[in-house]
Write a protein that holds these residues in place. Structure first.
Motif, mmCIF file in Angstrom:
data_model
loop_
_atom_site.group_PDB
_atom_site.id
_atom_site.type_symbol
_atom_site.label_atom_id
_atom_site.label_comp_id
_atom_site.label_asym_id
_atom_site.label_seq_id
_atom_site.Cartn_x
_atom_site.Cartn_y
_atom_site.Cartn_z
ATOM 1 N N PRO A 183 0.835 -1.194 0.000
ATOM 2 C CA PRO A 183 0.000 0.000 0.000
ATOM 3 C C PRO A 183 0.870 1.245 0.000
ATOM 4 N N SER A 184 0.491 2.198 -0.833
ATOM 5 C CA SER A 184 1.248 3.442 -0.845
ATOM 6 C C SER A 184 0.323 4.623 -1.039
ATOM 7 N N LEU A 185 0.757 5.747 -0.502
ATOM 8 C CA LEU A 185 0.038 7.004 -0.604
ATOM 9 C C LEU A 185 1.043 8.057 -1.019
ATOM 10 N N GLU A 186 0.772 8.716 -2.129
ATOM 11 C CA GLU A 186 1.648 9.796 -2.585
ATOM 12 C C GLU A 186 0.825 11.069 -2.659
ATOM 13 N N ILE A 187 1.320 12.103 -1.996
ATOM 14 C CA ILE A 187 0.620 13.381 -1.944
ATOM 15 C C ILE A 187 1.522 14.469 -2.500
ATOM 16 N N ALA A 188 1.065 15.119 -3.558
ATOM 17 C CA ALA A 188 1.749 16.293 -4.093
ATOM 18 C C ALA A 188 0.985 17.504 -3.563
ATOM 19 N N THR A 189 1.713 18.482 -3.067
ATOM 20 C CA THR A 189 1.065 19.654 -2.487
ATOM 21 C C THR A 189 1.906 20.910 -2.704
ATOM 22 N N ASN A 190 1.243 22.055 -2.665
ATOM 23 C CA ASN A 190 1.968 23.317 -2.769
ATOM 24 C C ASN A 190 2.344 23.861 -1.388
ATOM 25 N N VAL A 191 2.117 23.088 -0.346
ATOM 26 C CA VAL A 191 2.535 23.462 1.008
ATOM 27 C C VAL A 191 4.057 23.444 1.047
ATOM 28 N N PRO A 192 4.682 24.421 1.747
ATOM 29 C CA PRO A 192 6.152 24.464 1.807
ATOM 30 C C PRO A 192 6.761 23.253 2.516
ATOM 31 N N LYS A 193 7.966 22.929 2.097
ATOM 32 C CA LYS A 193 8.686 21.758 2.612
ATOM 33 C C LYS A 193 8.879 21.809 4.130
ATOM 34 N N MET A 242 -4.741 15.975 6.864
ATOM 35 C CA MET A 242 -4.064 17.017 6.095
ATOM 36 C C MET A 242 -4.577 18.413 6.450
ATOM 37 N N GLU A 243 -5.873 18.528 6.692
ATOM 38 C CA GLU A 243 -6.424 19.834 7.068
ATOM 39 C C GLU A 243 -5.888 20.261 8.432
ATOM 40 N N LYS A 244 -5.887 19.330 9.372
ATOM 41 C CA LYS A 244 -5.431 19.630 10.734
ATOM 42 C C LYS A 244 -3.929 19.937 10.786
ATOM 43 N N ASN A 245 -3.125 19.163 10.059
ATOM 44 C CA ASN A 245 -1.671 19.254 10.197
ATOM 45 C C ASN A 245 -0.959 20.086 9.137
ATOM 46 N N LEU A 246 -1.562 20.231 7.963
ATOM 47 C CA LEU A 246 -0.912 21.005 6.894
ATOM 48 C C LEU A 246 -1.716 22.236 6.477
ATOM 49 N N LYS A 282 6.945 22.528 6.404
ATOM 50 C CA LYS A 282 5.775 22.019 7.141
ATOM 51 C C LYS A 282 5.699 20.490 7.119
ATOM 52 N N VAL A 283 6.444 19.872 6.219
ATOM 53 C CA VAL A 283 6.404 18.413 6.088
ATOM 54 C C VAL A 283 7.604 17.839 6.850
ATOM 55 N N THR A 284 7.390 17.606 8.123
ATOM 56 C CA THR A 284 8.461 17.139 9.004
ATOM 57 C C THR A 284 8.477 15.607 9.067
ATOM 58 N N PRO A 285 9.587 15.031 9.522
ATOM 59 C CA PRO A 285 9.609 13.576 9.715
ATOM 60 C C PRO A 285 8.499 13.097 10.660
ATOM 61 N N THR A 286 8.206 13.868 11.689
ATOM 62 C CA THR A 286 7.137 13.508 12.624
ATOM 63 C C THR A 286 5.794 13.470 11.903
ATOM 64 N N LEU A 287 5.550 14.455 11.052
ATOM 65 C CA LEU A 287 4.302 14.487 10.294
ATOM 66 C C LEU A 287 4.194 13.262 9.389
ATOM 67 N N TYR A 290 4.369 -2.440 5.966
ATOM 68 C CA TYR A 290 4.250 -2.649 4.525
ATOM 69 C C TYR A 290 3.760 -1.403 3.783
ATOM 70 N N CYS A 291 3.489 -0.321 4.511
ATOM 71 C CA CYS A 291 2.934 0.893 3.907
ATOM 72 C C CYS A 291 4.020 1.919 3.601
ATOM 73 N N CYS A 292 3.847 2.605 2.496
ATOM 74 C CA CYS A 292 4.771 3.657 2.095
ATOM 75 C C CYS A 292 3.984 4.952 1.912
ATOM 76 N N VAL A 293 4.472 6.024 2.510
ATOM 77 C CA VAL A 293 3.849 7.340 2.374
ATOM 78 C C VAL A 293 4.903 8.301 1.845
ATOM 79 N N ARG A 294 4.519 9.036 0.820
ATOM 80 C CA ARG A 294 5.428 10.017 0.215
ATOM 81 C C ARG A 294 4.679 11.332 0.082
ATOM 82 N N VAL A 295 5.242 12.402 0.618
ATOM 83 C CA VAL A 295 4.676 13.734 0.470
ATOM 84 C C VAL A 295 5.667 14.563 -0.333
ATOM 85 N N VAL A 296 5.186 15.139 -1.417
ATOM 86 C CA VAL A 296 6.018 15.946 -2.310
ATOM 87 C C VAL A 296 5.573 17.402 -2.153
ATOM 88 N N PRO A 297 6.298 18.181 -1.339
ATOM 89 C CA PRO A 297 5.890 19.567 -1.083
ATOM 90 C C PRO A 297 6.433 20.530 -2.151
#
Length: 134
Positions: free
Chosen positions: A2-12, A84-88, A14-19, A37-44
């Motif tokens: 399972p993977s989730l990839e998020i592209a966003t215009n939020v500045p880098k 995403m609304e709460k944290n970004l 704000k995308v911390t390792p903790t987040l 087994y899950c992979c999450v990728r955020v592209v700020p």
């Protein structure tokens, strides 16, 4: 996997390792898969618009075998959007989520044809032998 990839215009910044780790937990819980087994990728810092605005927005692509369908996708989106609304600070009405269309179409075809969910060569061979050589 399972993977989730998020592209966003939020500045880098704000995308911390903790987040990322928190989002990984949310994602694995919503797709009912082990986080290992899950992979999450955020592209700020993407140059993006949504609805004619450059305010914070996102495009998410979800890949997951066995957990995609109309109702499942609504549930996944709701949990991911809330996070995403709460944290970004990305309003939920400025996020678009696309489930992996290939996997979604395959799953829908399996439901229509009463074909078992295929997750490996052994399943394919077993299904063929039960349905064509018995």
């Amino acid at each position: 996997m399972p993977s989730l990839e998020i592209a966003t215009n939020v500045p880098k910044d704000k995308v911390t390792p903790t987040l990322l780790l928190e989002l990984s937990k949310v994602f694995s819980a919503t797709v009912s898969k082990s986080e290992q087994y899950c992979c999450v990728r955020v592209v700020p810092d993407q140059l993006m618009t949504f609805g004619g605005s450059t305010e914070p927005c996102a495009l998410a692509v979800l890949h997951c075998i066995g957990e995609l369908g109309v109702e499942e996708n609504k549930a996944h989106a709701a949990k991911i959007y809330e996070f995403m609304e709460k944290n970004l600070g990305i309003p939920s009405d400025s996020i678009v989520t696309h489930p992996s269309q290939k996997l979604f179409r395959e799953r829908e075809r399996e439901k229509q044809n009463d074909v078992p969910h295929i997750c490996g060569l052994a399943n394919i061979i077993g299904w063929i032998s039960r349905n064509h050589f018995s």
